[in-house]
Design an enzyme around this catalytic site. Structure first.
Site, PDB file in Angstrom:
ATOM      1  N   CYS A 135      -8.421-123.777 -27.808  1.00  0.00           N
ATOM      2  CA  CYS A 135      -8.721-123.558 -29.229  1.00  0.00           C
ATOM      3  C   CYS A 135      -7.966-122.349 -29.766  1.00  0.00           C
ATOM      4  O   CYS A 135      -8.365-121.201 -29.543  1.00  0.00           O
ATOM      5  CB  CYS A 135     -10.228-123.373 -29.413  1.00  0.00           C
ATOM      6  SG  CYS A 135     -10.680-122.983 -31.106  1.00  0.00           S
ATOM      7  N   CYS A 138      -9.903-120.153 -32.162  1.00  0.00           N
ATOM      8  CA  CYS A 138     -10.915-119.289 -31.517  1.00  0.00           C
ATOM      9  C   CYS A 138     -10.232-118.115 -30.811  1.00  0.00           C
ATOM     10  O   CYS A 138     -10.701-116.988 -30.877  1.00  0.00           O
ATOM     11  CB  CYS A 138     -11.715-120.049 -30.459  1.00  0.00           C
ATOM     12  SG  CYS A 138     -12.217-121.694 -30.940  1.00  0.00           S
ATOM     13  N   ASP A 139      -9.143-118.398 -30.091  1.00  0.00           N
ATOM     14  CA  ASP A 139      -8.603-117.408 -29.151  1.00  0.00           C
ATOM     15  C   ASP A 139      -7.216-116.874 -29.502  1.00  0.00           C
ATOM     16  O   ASP A 139      -6.722-115.957 -28.837  1.00  0.00           O
ATOM     17  CB  ASP A 139      -8.537-118.033 -27.745  1.00  0.00           C
ATOM     18  CG  ASP A 139      -9.916-118.461 -27.257  1.00  0.00           C
ATOM     19  OD1 ASP A 139     -10.889-117.776 -27.614  1.00  0.00           O
ATOM     20  OD2 ASP A 139     -10.007-119.471 -26.542  1.00  0.00           O
TER      21      ASP A 139
END
Ligand code: NDP
Length: 319
Positions: A135, A138-139
């Protein structure tokens, strides 16, 4: 606690929320159990340009906040719980939540979606959260001004690469063939982005890095045409090779196809069990779009409504 409803919905992505909106507006007092990833896959995307009704790009998480708020606003009981087991052997259907609560539905809408697929390499597990991710939204931030690779050739891979290109020093897209599966418009943007390059015809054999503490330093790839191997140095690797349907909860209880997607009667959301309907990515391996998930969510609610109209009073537990 025990909760009874004419329409029990599992999953709070575009399919589940739309089913809830329609069921609530039909005065069916739906209960929607939101699950482990409330809002579904759109909450881990960034810009959404293809959901109709918005001339300008919108943010995926915002769209899902709106859908959930809309479902609640029209009368859905939105529950913060995760279903851990279901009994579909008889009506009403019974689902148990992680909280210990029991949910009883005269009908059930399964909208549990799909989850990111992994390559399945041992080294992938070793470096998960230490450089390997599925992701970018997300990261990606952890790899600011660093070099990353993205694996895959579909829309997800292209979108992840475009997103990362804004944050990272360089992005290398590694794909196992010599053409991308992604839409042409995405491909054009990708090829026009200066700090993205593509390595074709290559598969990852191993994620390599330091052990203590674990930290990724590269991916070992093999050219499938020449068998040549080499290590591409990188700090982060984003796996974007598709998704698996979230159907393990229903294993052995409902008909699944060979890829484990729920089988529905063509043109409907009816599953192999009368009164159980499936909507969104859990039953769709072809389109997998927010708008098609919403569309099938609508269908599921309308079909549940029709099913309830014909259900004998003796089988109703909420009337
Ligand atoms: P896709 O299934 O479309 O693509 C998966 C990609 O990963 C393919 O290029 C595939 O290669 C590659 N792949 C699969 N397995 C492996 C493996 N084991 N090793 C190496 N490569 C592998 O998945 P996506 O997640 O990209 O997209 C899913 C759906 O969601 C699609 O319908 C897509 O259109 C949609 N989507 C739409 C978006 C949008 O409209 N904004 C954004 C993101 C997704 P190959 O091509 O060789 O099969």
């Amino acid at each position: 606690m025990e909760h009874k409803t004419p329409v029990l919905i599992i999953g709070s992505g575009a399919a589940g929320c739309t089913a809830a909106i329609y069921a609530a507006r039909a005065a069916l007092n739906p209960i929607l159990v939101r699950g482990m990833q409330p809002g579904g896959q759109l909450t881990i995307t960034t810009e959404v340009e293809n959901y109709p009704g918005f001339a300008e790009a919108i943010q995926g998480p915002w769209l899902m906040e709106q859908m959930e708020a809309q479902a609640a606003h029209v009368g859905t009981q939105m529950v913060h719980d995760t279903i851990v087991s279901v009994d579909l052997s008889k009506r009403p259907f019974v689902a148990k939540g992680d909280s210990g609560d029991t949910y009883i539905g005269e009908t059930l809408v399964i909208a549990t979606g799909a989850s990111a697929r992994w390559l399945g390499l041992e080294s992938e597990t070793k470096f998960q959260n230490f450089g390997v991710s599925a992701c970018a939204t997300c990261d990606g931030f952890f790899f600011k001004k660093k070099d990353v690779v993205v694996l895959g050739g579909g829309n997800s891979a292209v979108e992840e690469a475009m997103f990362l290109a804004k944050i990272c020093n360089s992005v290398t897209l590694i794909h196992r063939r010599d053409t991308l599966r992604a839409e042409k418009i995405g491909q054009e943007r990708l090829f026009a982005t200066e700090n993205i390059k593509v390595i074709w015809d290559s598969v990852v054999e191993e994620f390599v890095g330091d052990d203590n503490p674990p930290s990724l330093t590269g991916v070992k790839i093999k050219n499938v045409k020449t068998d040549e191997t080499r290590v591409v140095p990188c700090h982060g690797a984003f796996v974007a090779i598709g998704h698996n349907p979230n159907t393990s909860l229903f294993d052995g209880q409902i008909a699944l196809d060979s890829d484990r997607y729920i089988t529905v009667k063509p043109g409907t959301t009816q599953t192999s069990i009368p009164g159980v309907f499936a909507a969104g990515d859990v039953q769709d391996k072809i389109y997998r779009q927010a708008v098609t998930a919403a569309g099938t969510g609508c269908m599921a609610a309308l079909e549940a409504q029709k099913f309830l109209e014909h259900l004998p009073a003796s089988e109703r537990v909420t009337a």
